[in-house]
Design an enzyme around this catalytic site. Structure first.
Site, PDB file in Angstrom:
ATOM      1  N   PRO A   2       0.881  -1.155   0.029  1.00  0.00           N
ATOM      2  CG  PRO A   2      -0.839  -1.675   1.739  1.00  0.00           C
ATOM      3  CD  PRO A   2       0.387  -2.146   1.228  1.00  0.00           C
ATOM      4  CD  GLU A   3       2.692   3.761  -4.418  1.00  0.00           C
ATOM      5  OE1 GLU A   3       2.920   5.019  -4.250  1.00  0.00           O
ATOM      6  OE2 GLU A   3       2.958   2.876  -5.472  1.00  0.00           O
TER       7      GLU A   3
END
Length: 297
Positions: A2-3
């Site tokens: 996840p960013e």
């Protein structure tokens, strides 16, 4: 992994549930994730009120009434789930990829009483166990080793061309590699760097210092700073990129992936007006880079 927009979406999903809640107990179903849970972790959290839920780069920050802060990282497959009272677990939204619901991957359970008196559980599920939870209890938060060297957040006007020029001056690494350096800008990841460089029409391969003017900022730096802020803001507003191992706190997925202009679009026509180029994929630092060699210079 996840960013930043995905982590911010999770924070916003958990915030109305967790802020102001009282921690009745914390149930740890294994001794470790990527790292061991801190000694006495569950005991130290029991009985505390959650004052605020924050984020720094890709870290979730649970601020407690004693000024202790829980640092959470989702790793590659971590997610939070909200269970309320004895109701059946709800996961609204259309799933593009199935998520793990196996209880064997529920590694930490926060038993809470919300500010309005509801009893609920916030469950951390992580099949790959690359996430972690640590406890910061000494000194300012930015003195923690994981946070001390982080650069500026890409979510506000403080990130402008002048600051970007200052951070990139003298860096002869490829521009994409420089932007992935968390000491330059905190929280930028592979997907959104590709998207921002495409918007700014800058090649990921060019040396980072070549976009910096001899004196201060440059038109290229201003363009890139604007592109970074815009792509992150749009991704947060849309709920994240919704890649295979990401889910929002309420179980639903975001759909920003459907507006990707370059990431994952190898062989497609470039989306810029008056550009006849084709998106190409190369590998930089072991990661896929997508760009248009025709208009990104």
């Amino acid at each position: 992994m996840p960013e930043l927009p995905e982590v911010e979406t999770v924070r916003r999903g958990l915030q109305p549930i967790m802020e102001g809640a009282h921690i009745d107990s914390v149930e740890l179903r294994r001794p470790d994730l990527r790292f061991p849970f801190p000694r006495g972790f569950a005991e130290r959290l029991r009985g505390q009120e959650i004052i605020a839920l924050g984020r720094r780069a890709k870290y979730l920050l649970i601020h407690l009434e004693t000024s202790d802060v829980v640092l959470c990282h989702l790793g590659m497959s971590g997610s939070f789930r909200i269970d309320q009272d004895d109701e059946e677990q709800q996961a609204p939204g259309a799933f593009h990829h199935p998520r793990s619901k196996a209880e064997k991957h529920d590694h930490a359970v926060f038993h809470l009483t919300s500010g309005d008196g509801r009893t609920l559980r916030v469950v951390y599920n992580d099949p790959r166990r690359f996430g972690f939870m640590l406890l910061h209890d000494e000194g300012p938060l930015d003195s923690h080793p994981l946070l001390a060297t982080l650069g500026i957040e890409p979510t506000g006007n403080a990130l402008d061309g002048a600051l970007l020029a200052e951070r990139l001056r003298g860096k002869r690494t490829p521009l994409k590699a420089a932007l992935l350096d968390q000491r330059v800008i905190a929280g930028l990841g592979n997907i959104y760097v590709c998207e921002a460089l495409w918007r700014a029409r800058l090649s990921p391969k060019r040396s980072a210092d070549t976009i910096v003017a001899r004196r201060g900022t440059s038109e290229r730096c201003e363009r890139l700073a604007t592109s970074i802020r815009a792509v992150i803001a749009e991704a947060i507003a849309a709920g994240g990129s919704s890649l295979r191992d990401y889910v929002k706190a309420d179980g639903s997925l975001g759909y920003f992936q459907h507006t990707f202009k370059v990431y994952g679009r190898e062989g497609h026509a470039c989306g810029h007006d008056e550009c006849s180029g084709t998106v190409r994929r190369i590998v930089q630092g072991g990661r896929s880079t997508f760009y248009c060699p025709n208009c990104q210079r």
